[in-house]
Scaffold this active site. Structure first.
Site, mmCIF file in Angstrom:
data_model
loop_
_atom_site.group_PDB
_atom_site.id
_atom_site.type_symbol
_atom_site.label_atom_id
_atom_site.label_comp_id
_atom_site.label_asym_id
_atom_site.label_seq_id
_atom_site.Cartn_x
_atom_site.Cartn_y
_atom_site.Cartn_z
ATOM 1 C CG ASP A 339 -1.714 -1.227 1.386
ATOM 2 O OD1 ASP A 339 -2.413 -1.563 0.430
ATOM 3 O OD2 ASP A 339 -1.651 -1.866 2.451
ATOM 4 C CB SER A 364 1.535 6.167 3.277
ATOM 5 O OG SER A 364 0.577 5.426 3.976
ATOM 6 N NE ARG A 365 0.128 3.451 -4.243
ATOM 7 C CZ ARG A 365 1.063 2.507 -4.193
ATOM 8 N NH1 ARG A 365 0.870 1.433 -3.469
ATOM 9 N NH2 ARG A 365 2.164 2.621 -4.875
ATOM 10 C CB VAL A 366 -4.516 2.920 3.049
ATOM 11 C CG1 VAL A 366 -5.011 2.350 1.748
ATOM 12 C CG2 VAL A 366 -3.427 2.046 3.622
#
Ligand code: ATP
Ligand code: MG
Length: 500
Positions: A339, A364-366
């Site tokens: 992620d 950081s995608r989430v």
């Protein structure tokens, strides 16, 4: 008395009819060839993929190839103890490892056997090392932060519990250091940690364990080590074993952090096995299923919905690059599985910018949905400010005539870069990170020479803890800046700069 032949044959037939095989021939086979940690066995028609086999001299093996006439197994013990013609038996079980709290504080190998001098591992339960990852409906989205205690990570690339965040960089750029600081920072936060060392030197693992013991952190950590001296099969199963250990706690509703150090070496061990098993090599000679191998491993890290236990596994896989090339096969694979990634660069590390996080390439995608509001308020602009700074910096090298606004961006950027520096084994609590970034964001340090920034921030924090503890308490309590708190924090920071 005379017995005629027909009676005898009737008797024999009767006996044969009643004969029951104690031993199914499908369950016993013969070793055809052995070498390089691989045994090819004839028989074993019913063997399962991943099944544990028993060879003579207590050597175990795992089935990895199912061919028409034979099975290929990798040996988990020394192949010298096995000879051609030896018998091999099925166990009808896949490989399992001991799990549970008995492992805490221990250093074990990929099969859960102790490597430290603390006696046998106590356990009540074992778990298969491979398992299908939890499905979509059993999961919950990431919303609770997993703090690493590092400003460069928590502020810009925040990680949430249940997230998979890759740490990627060349050799000796502080990859392990980031993961280790994240583990140290979980002290007292009720997060169990599993550190899996794959293909590393025994001495580096030993010094890591020693450091954790010294800092009194081993009571919530288990180290699974499969060092460079162990065979490829052992290295191959180590991360799966670590994941199984973590899963047990996750299902009990606990939060777990697992560090896989590192998956490049894991990929190499799997490539070795595959080539020895005569599987077709693909790109960079890795077998075709290398992506599947790592995705099925990392998919097991997730956050469960409360009705399914509510625990989480946060995974920090580590990948080593060659000369910063993130477009090589294994790095691209794992970047796409995870992620987000924390990208470390050698130039930064060498010039003393440590942790050597490249803010531009890292994402950081989430995790931002797990960041507390106060942190968002102070950190949201850092990434763009640093990008500006970097751009101006390359321009400024061409000429010395800079206008005032460019100079300002450069000064602020330099202060920011200094602020992101942090010593090893020294994770900061959240409030400290927030207050430091608040001071920097609001330009209180722009006049300070960059070399003095670290020292000034440290002085500021000790001033605040000794004279304005109430402000810190309020920040810890509210976890967000409202107008009143903003003024209070500003006043206390100004107080410091006046008294300095
Ligand atoms: P390898 O490729 O060998 O696994 P690595 O990328 O994991 O290396 P580390 O072992 O974490 O790198 O760090 C390399 C060295 O730099 C270590 O001696 C470590 O103590 C030091 N180091 C790492 N981070 C910092 C830091 N923030 N401040 C000072 N020293 C650091
Ligand atoms: Mg390392």
């Amino acid at each position: 008395m005379k017995i005629n032949s027909s009676e005898i044959s009737a008797l024999i037939k009767e006996q044969i009819k009643g004969y029951e095989a104690d031993l199914e021939t499908d369950d016993v086979g013969t070793v055809i060839s052995v070498g390089d940690g691989i045994a090819i066995c004839y028989g074993l028609q019913k063997a399962m993929l991943g099944e544990l086999l028993v060879f003579p001299n207590d050597v175990y093996g795992m089935v990895l190839n199912l061919d028409t006439d034979d099975v290929g197994a990798v040996l988990l013990g020394p192949d010298k103890k096995i000879q051609e013609g030896d018998t091999v038996k099925r166990t009808k079980k896949v490989i399992e490892v001991p799990v549970g709290d008995g492992l805490l504080g221990r250093v074990v190998n990929a099969l859960g056997e102790p490597l430290d001098e603390r006696g046998p591992v106590s356990y009540k339960k074992t778990r298969p090392i491979e398992r299908i990852a939890p499905g979509v409906m059993t999961r919950k989205s990431v919303s609770v932060p997993l703090e690493t205690g590092l400003k460069a990570v928590d502020a810009i690339i925040p990680i949430g519990r249940g997230q998979r965040e890759l740490i990627i960089g060349d050799r000796q750029t502080g990859k392990t250091a980031i993961a280790l600081d994240a583990i140290i920072n979980q002290k007292g936060k009720d997060v169990k940690c599993v550190y899996v060392a794959i293909g590393q030197k025994n001495s580096s693992v030993a010094s890591l364990v020693e450091k954790l013991r010294e800092l009194d952190c081993m009571d919530y950590v288990v180290v699974v080590s499969s060092s460079a001296s162990e065979s490829a099969p052992n290295q191959y199963i180590a991360p799966f074993a670590g994941m199984a250990i973590a899963e047990e706690w996750m299902e009990q509703g606990q939060d777990v952090l697992i560090v896989l150090d590192d998956l490049s070496k894991h990929a190499v061990s799997y490539r070795t096995l595959s080539l020895l098993l005569k599987r077709a090599p693909g790109r960079e000679a890795y077998p075709g299923d290398i992506f599947y191998l790592h995705s099925r491993l990392l998919e097991r890290a997730c956050r469960l919905a409360p009705e399914f236990g509510g625990g989480s596994i946060t995974a920090l896989p580590i990948v080593e690059t060659q000369a910063g090339d993130i477009s090589a096969y294994i790095p691209t694979n794992i970047i796409s599985i995870t992620d987000g990634q924390i990208f470390l660069i050698t130039d930064y590390f060498a010039s003393g910018q440590r942790p050597a996080v490249d803010v531009g390439f890292s994402v950081s995608r989430v995790g931002s949905s797990a960041q507390v509001k106060a942190m968002k308020q102070v950190a949201s602009s850092i990434k763009i400010e640093l990008a500006n700074y970097r751009e101006m910096l390359s321009f400024s090298q061409f000429g010395s005539d800079l206008d005032a606004s460019t100079k300002k961006v450069l000064a602020h950027g330099a202060v920011l870069m200094e602020t992101l520096k942090q010593k090893q084994y020294n994770p900061y609590p959240q409030w400290r990170q927030i207050l430091e970034l608040f001071a920097v964001k609001n330009g209180y340090l722009d006049e300070i020479p960059p070399a003095k920034v670290g020292e000034t921030l440290a002085n500021l924090i000790s001033f605040l803890t000794s004279t304005h503890q109430d402000v810190i308490d309020e920040l810890n309590d509210k976890k967000a800046f409202d107008d009143a708190l903003t003024i209070k924090v500003r006043n206390s920071i100004e107080d410091f700069f006046q008294k300095r």
